[in-house]
Design a protein around this motif. Structure first.
Motif, PDB file in Angstrom:
ATOM      1  N   LEU A  98       0.826  -1.204   0.000  1.00 17.27           N
ATOM      2  CA  LEU A  98       0.000   0.000   0.000  1.00 17.27           C
ATOM      3  C   LEU A  98       0.867   1.263   0.000  1.00 17.27           C
ATOM      4  O   LEU A  98       0.567   2.236  -0.700  1.00 17.27           O
ATOM      5  N   THR A  99       1.927   1.235   0.789  1.00 16.44           N
ATOM      6  CA  THR A  99       2.824   2.396   0.855  1.00 16.44           C
ATOM      7  C   THR A  99       3.482   2.653  -0.495  1.00 16.44           C
ATOM      8  O   THR A  99       3.556   3.802  -0.961  1.00 16.44           O
TER       9      THR A  99
ATOM     10  N   ASP B 134      -6.865  12.292  -5.710  1.00 13.98           N
ATOM     11  CA  ASP B 134      -6.769  12.700  -4.306  1.00 13.98           C
ATOM     12  C   ASP B 134      -7.465  11.676  -3.422  1.00 13.98           C
ATOM     13  O   ASP B 134      -6.976  11.301  -2.348  1.00 13.98           O
ATOM     14  N   VAL B 135      -8.646  11.255  -3.887  1.00  5.07           N
ATOM     15  CA  VAL B 135      -9.453  10.292  -3.131  1.00  5.07           C
ATOM     16  C   VAL B 135      -8.772   8.927  -3.097  1.00  5.07           C
ATOM     17  O   VAL B 135      -8.704   8.281  -2.049  1.00  5.07           O
ATOM     18  N   LEU B 136      -8.261   8.484  -4.248  1.00  3.17           N
ATOM     19  CA  LEU B 136      -7.547   7.205  -4.289  1.00  3.17           C
ATOM     20  C   LEU B 136      -6.374   7.203  -3.319  1.00  3.17           C
ATOM     21  O   LEU B 136      -6.157   6.230  -2.586  1.00  3.17           O
ATOM     22  N   ALA B 137      -5.629   8.305  -3.309  1.00  3.86           N
ATOM     23  CA  ALA B 137      -4.487   8.408  -2.401  1.00  3.86           C
ATOM     24  C   ALA B 137      -4.948   8.379  -0.952  1.00  3.86           C
ATOM     25  O   ALA B 137      -4.318   7.737  -0.101  1.00  3.86           O
ATOM     26  N   GLY B 138      -6.046   9.069  -0.653  1.00  4.94           N
ATOM     27  CA  GLY B 138      -6.582   9.064   0.699  1.00  4.94           C
ATOM     28  C   GLY B 138      -7.012   7.686   1.137  1.00  4.94           C
ATOM     29  O   GLY B 138      -6.738   7.260   2.271  1.00  4.94           O
TER      30      GLY B 138
ATOM     31  N   ALA C 140      -6.110   3.284   4.490  1.00  2.90           N
ATOM     32  CA  ALA C 140      -6.176   1.838   4.711  1.00  2.90           C
ATOM     33  C   ALA C 140      -4.865   1.319   5.286  1.00  2.90           C
ATOM     34  O   ALA C 140      -4.857   0.451   6.174  1.00  2.90           O
ATOM     35  N   ALA C 141      -3.750   1.860   4.789  1.00  2.32           N
ATOM     36  CA  ALA C 141      -2.445   1.443   5.303  1.00  2.32           C
ATOM     37  C   ALA C 141      -2.300   1.812   6.780  1.00  2.32           C
ATOM     38  O   ALA C 141      -1.800   1.014   7.581  1.00  2.32           O
ATOM     39  N   TRP C 142      -2.764   3.004   7.135  1.00  2.05           N
ATOM     40  CA  TRP C 142      -2.658   3.454   8.523  1.00  2.05           C
ATOM     41  C   TRP C 142      -3.540   2.604   9.433  1.00  2.05           C
ATOM     42  O   TRP C 142      -3.142   2.223  10.536  1.00  2.05           O
ATOM     43  N   ALA C 143      -4.761   2.290   8.955  1.00  7.28           N
ATOM     44  CA  ALA C 143      -5.659   1.433   9.730  1.00  7.28           C
ATOM     45  C   ALA C 143      -5.048   0.043   9.902  1.00  7.28           C
ATOM     46  O   ALA C 143      -5.140  -0.562  10.976  1.00  7.28           O
TER      47      ALA C 143
END
Length: 237
Positions: A28-29, A203-207, A212-215
């Motif tokens: 993801l990163t 922008d939305v895709l990146a968010g 998701a990676a942070w979660a």
């Protein structure tokens, strides 16, 4: 099977799951930074423009597609990723976990959201992408565009809560249902941001990706912090 062997097997399964989660996190990163590079090399301009305009009346770009109630619904949905709603949800959920003596998980939830908020602002400041200027913006905005803060924070809050809730449920169907509902909310919030003209789709895709990676990262932390409880349960069984 002896208790010692059962515990070793449970620990091995837990370690393998955590390793898999870290591999997904790395993927993801990498995807996020690849997308960011494409955005700032102007490689996504055509895609961004086509998607933004697809949500508008071709005869009047100030008019979002669909009847007025669709526009109002989009504003309602986008509010699910807003500061007030997410803050209230996190406070209530953390308080519930604390009262249920799940204090480690309460700390995990608050930490995920607090650090996620800081990361969102840091990324916005660093990338400093301008908001869409092709269409009128149907919601107030105060920060840079990349990544979408609503999409990122919705992913962090709803997916983290879904993972924590799923840990308390029995049965794969119930767990899948909770995670699927959270995912649908996150997707709806992101789409509403593009519909309202305040974000480019990338922008939305990146968010979504970084959220998701942070979660997932804090899901790993939660699993690690509660590993002793899991092993104790296996021994009791």
């Amino acid at each position: 099977m002896t208790i010692r062997r059962q515990v070793r097997q449970s620990a091995a399964v837990l370690s393998n799951r955590i390793l898999l989660a870290f591999l997904i996190l790395a993927g993801l990163t990498w995807t996020f930074f690849s997308l960011a590079d494409a955005v700032f090399e102007n490689e996504t301009d055509t895609f961004d423009t086509l998607v933004v305009l697809a949500f508008r009346n071709p005869a009047d770009l100030s008019d979002p597609f669909g009847p007025i109630w669709v526009e109002e619904m989009a504003r309602d949905i986008t509010g699910l990723g807003g500061l007030a709603v997410l803050s209230l949800l996190v406070i209530v959920s953390a308080g519930f976990l604390w009262l249920r003596a799940q204090r480690r998980l309460a700390v995990v939830l608050i930490s995920a959201v607090a650090t996620g908020t800081a990361l969102s602002q840091f990324l916005k400041f660093g990338f400093d992408r301008a908001r869409p200027d092709l269409v009128s913006q149907e919601a107030a905005v105060y920060t840079a565009s990349f990544p979408s803060g609503h999409s990122m924070m919705a992913a962090i809050v709803y997916l983290t809560l879904a993972v924590l809730l799923a840990r308390t449920l029995h049965g794969k169907v119930a767990k899948a249902y909770v995670i699927a509902v959270a995912t649908l909310v996150v997707i709806a919030v992101g789409i509403s941001r593009v519909y309202l003209g305040v974000h480019w789709p990338t922008d939305v895709l990146a968010g979504w990706i970084i959220g998701a990676a942070w979660a997932l990262l804090f899901g790993i932390v939660a699993k690690w912090l509660t590993r002793d409880d899991r092993l104790a349960t296996d021994m009791a069984d």
